[in-house]
Design an enzyme around this catalytic site. Structure first.
Site, mmCIF file in Angstrom:
data_model
loop_
_atom_site.group_PDB
_atom_site.id
_atom_site.type_symbol
_atom_site.label_atom_id
_atom_site.label_comp_id
_atom_site.label_asym_id
_atom_site.label_seq_id
_atom_site.Cartn_x
_atom_site.Cartn_y
_atom_site.Cartn_z
ATOM 1 C CG HIS A 143 17.118 96.779 10.815
ATOM 2 N ND1 HIS A 143 18.213 97.496 10.379
ATOM 3 C CD2 HIS A 143 16.646 97.447 11.900
ATOM 4 C CE1 HIS A 143 18.392 98.548 11.167
ATOM 5 N NE2 HIS A 143 17.449 98.540 12.092
ATOM 6 C CD GLU A 144 13.784 96.678 14.408
ATOM 7 O OE1 GLU A 144 14.186 96.641 15.594
ATOM 8 O OE2 GLU A 144 13.804 97.718 13.731
ATOM 9 C CD GLU A 201 18.794 101.790 13.727
ATOM 10 O OE1 GLU A 201 18.263 101.438 12.655
ATOM 11 O OE2 GLU A 201 18.414 101.385 14.834
#
Length: 270
Positions: A143-144, A201
């Site tokens: 995700h990051e 996100e």
């Protein structure tokens, strides 16, 4: 009046968008991330800023004796990172050549981030307190990493620049008072910056799932991760005032993506 000011800020941002055009920093991948991005700030500028920030973080952590204190944990993170980095070419081939780094900070904080250019930092608390499996660590890291691949920091800086420019233009053209200009700033934040951050996100969730699946990590772990985060969190803010989706919404969105990524995971495991 607030509606007028919000419209003014949006119009100014759209004017900047028209002048500069849109582009996308990544390919669409299997999950189909194809949103056009406003990029007024150069990659070089963002990389310079992030390198300075990362060096400062490293220097402060080293001075406090909390940088890379657990070699076994660090090696574990590096092994996971190597597998994920091996898949980034699906979204942008140049990222495979980034100078990726992995470090840890000894802290009880539930935190991890990947800065532009591939600088990975995990706080030990997120691993230890949540008792994360390798698959769950891959969910966070993927995700990051996706934020870095999509250059979301560059995009946020670009939108802030466009919004602030728009407010200055509005104050000049419409003769806004200082108080009215501040109201426009708040309206721009709630109406532009924060919803856009939630979009980022969601994109990072999508791309991160694909990266971990292609690397042979079970995407279902992203759901168990956020279930753990949900239990660890207290008093989540209203979603419209948050840059992150609520855990319950995020879990539902992740579950909806499983049909797209599970075949990639199964293929990688064969």
């Amino acid at each position: 009046m607030k509606k007028l000011l919000t419209t003014t800020v949006m119009a100014a941002s759209l004017s900047a968008l028209t002048l500069t055009g849109c582009s996308s920093t990544t390919s669409t991948g299997a999950v189909g991330v194809d949103r056009q991005q406003l990029l007024l700030v150069s990659s070089e500028q963002v990389l310079q800023l992030s390198a300075q920030s990362y060096a400062k973080t490293m220097q402060e952590a080293k001075a406090r004796g909390v940088l890379d204190t657990n070699q076994a944990q660090l090696n574990r993170l590096k092994n996971i990172a190597n597998r994920l980095v091996g898949q980034v070419g699906v979204y942008r081939p140049d990222a495979a050549k980034w100078p990726w780094e992995v470090h840890t900070i000894k802290s009880n904080e539930l935190n991890a981030f990947v800065m532009p250019g591939g600088k990975i930092m995990f706080y030990s608390g997120i691993i230890d307190r949540l008792n994360l499996t390798d698959d769950e660590i891959a969910a966070i890291m993927g995700h990051e990493m996706s934020h870095a691949l999509r250059e979301h920091s560059r995009e946020r800086l670009s939108r802030q620049y466009a919004t602030q420019t728009g407010i200055g233009v509005a104050a000049s053209i419409f003769g806004l008072s200082q108080g009215q200009a501040e109201l426009a700033n708040v309206a721009g934040d709630l109406g532009l910056s924060r919803p856009h951050s939630r979009t980022q996100e969601a994109e990072a969730d999508q791309i991160g799932l694909e990266l971990m699946a292609r690397a042979g990590y079970n995407p279902q772990a992203a759901i168990t991760l956020w279930q753990k985060m949900q239990r660890a969190s207290q008093g989540e803010p209203p979603q419209f005032l948050s840059t992150h989706p609520t855990s319950s919404n995020r879990i539902a969105q992740l579950q909806a993506l499983m049909p797209k990524v599970m075949p990639l995971y199964q293929k990688a495991r064969r």
